[in-house]
Design an enzyme around this catalytic site. Structure first.
Site, PDB file in Angstrom:
ATOM      1  N   HIS A 114       0.852  -1.191   0.000  1.00 37.71           N
ATOM      2  CA  HIS A 114       0.000   0.000   0.000  1.00 37.71           C
ATOM      3  C   HIS A 114       0.891   1.245   0.000  1.00 37.71           C
ATOM      4  CE1 HIS A 114      -2.872   3.046   1.168  1.00 37.71           C
ATOM      5  NE2 HIS A 114      -3.821   2.204   0.820  1.00 37.71           N
ATOM      6  N   GLU A 151      -3.898   1.974  -7.430  1.00 39.40           N
ATOM      7  CA  GLU A 151      -4.261   3.038  -6.489  1.00 39.40           C
ATOM      8  C   GLU A 151      -3.299   4.208  -6.652  1.00 39.40           C
ATOM      9  OE1 GLU A 151      -6.582   1.829  -2.747  1.00 39.40           O
ATOM     10  OE2 GLU A 151      -4.458   1.714  -2.312  1.00 39.40           O
TER      11      GLU A 151
HETATM   12  P1  PGA Z   1      -9.585   5.915   0.126  1.00 39.40           P
HETATM   13  O1  PGA Z   1      -8.413   4.861   0.353  1.00 39.40           O
HETATM   14  O2  PGA Z   1     -10.778   5.173  -0.371  1.00 39.40           O
HETATM   15  O3  PGA Z   1      -9.788   6.528   1.473  1.00 39.40           O
HETATM   16  O4  PGA Z   1      -9.090   6.899  -0.891  1.00 39.40           O
HETATM   17  C1  PGA Z   1      -8.225   3.767  -0.489  1.00 39.40           C
HETATM   18  C2  PGA Z   1      -7.045   2.970   0.010  1.00 39.40           C
HETATM   19  O5  PGA Z   1      -6.050   3.565   0.441  1.00 39.40           O
HETATM   20  O6  PGA Z   1      -7.072   1.735  -0.002  1.00 39.40           O
END
Ligand code: PGA
Length: 244
Positions: free
Chosen positions: A97, A165
């Site tokens: 992440h 992401e």
């Molecule tokens: P968010 O986070 O939906 O708060 O943008 C997504 C994540 O970091 O998995």
């Protein structure tokens, strides 16, 4: 009828143990209902995994962790091995992440974590994505390629979930356009297929997923599901994300 999408609720460290359990208990019935319709995975903090695993046993809800150690059990203070995640019934574990990459988690460690998870038959959800500066410099595919290639070299890679992401979209209520996510997905698919045509993979999008963008994102070709952070702890919002 059940759709084939996965909704992974990344609770991060927003809540304390008591608050996580209260949130779960307050919405248990509705979460179970949602899991008839789609695959729902809850990714709470480490301390809530064991009590939640008990709660989820007789349901279709899935459990996942937010990270694991890259090492086998041993002298590693503060770490949690993949073996324990498997023993308590985690189906998934997030790896790489951006909030952890930012703290210094390296690609080598990420590769080792994935290997540890495979050994324990826990499916890794590997996060890839660029920073805002990289996005502005049009470096998205370059960055993703660098993050992905070492992972694709793992010899017994069989089943993998990749979550695109963009770091700049996390917790900001900003997102890329659906067509940009589509382009990233085709790039990810071609990298995976070039490396090994037999790898079973699924692509998720994560970063400010909400009821206002979900309908458009669900139309993205090849979308396998979503990684949802802050909006997974607003139950009305989460329910809309799954149902819309
Ligand atoms: P968010 O986070 O939906 O708060 O943008 C997504 C994540 O970091 O998995």
């Amino acid at each position: 009828m059940k759709d084939s999408l996965l909704y992974a609720a990344n609770w991060k460290m927003y809540l304390s143990f008591n608050q996580e359990m209260q949130f779960f208990n307050a919405h248990k019935k509705q979460l179970i209902e949602l899991s008839q319709q789609s695959t729902i995975a809850l990714l709470p903090s480490f301390v809530s995994l064991v009590p939640l695993a008990q709660e989820l046993k007789s349901t279709h809800l899935k459990l996942g962790a937010q990270d694991c150690s890259s090492e086998l059990p041993g002298a590693y203070t503060g770490q949690v091995p993949a073996q324990s995640l498997s023993q308590i019934g985690c189906s998934y574990c997030l790896v790489g992440h951006s909030e952890l990459r930012k703290l210094g988690q390296s690609t080598d460690q990420i590769v080792q974590k994935i290997i540890r998870l495979y050994e324990q038959k826990v499916t890794p959800i590997v996060c890839v994505g660029e920073t805002e500066a990289e996005y502005k410099q049009d470096k998205t595919t370059h960055v993703i390629r660098k993050q992905l290639l070492p992972i694709l070299e793992i010899p017994y890679l069989k089943k993998i979930i990749i979550a695109y992401e963009p770091a700049w979209a996390i917790g900001t209520d900003k997102t890329p356009h659906a067509h940009e996510i589509t382009d990233v997905f085709s790039y990810l698919s071609s990298c995976i297929k070039d490396a090994d045509n037999n790898v079973e993979y699924m692509l998720l999008y994560g970063g400010s997923v909400s009821q206002s963008n979900i309908k458009e994102f669900k139309k993205i070709p090849g979308i396998g599901g979503f990684l949802i952070g802050h909006n997974s702890l607003d139950f009305q919002e989460f329910e809309k994300i799954v149902s819309l």
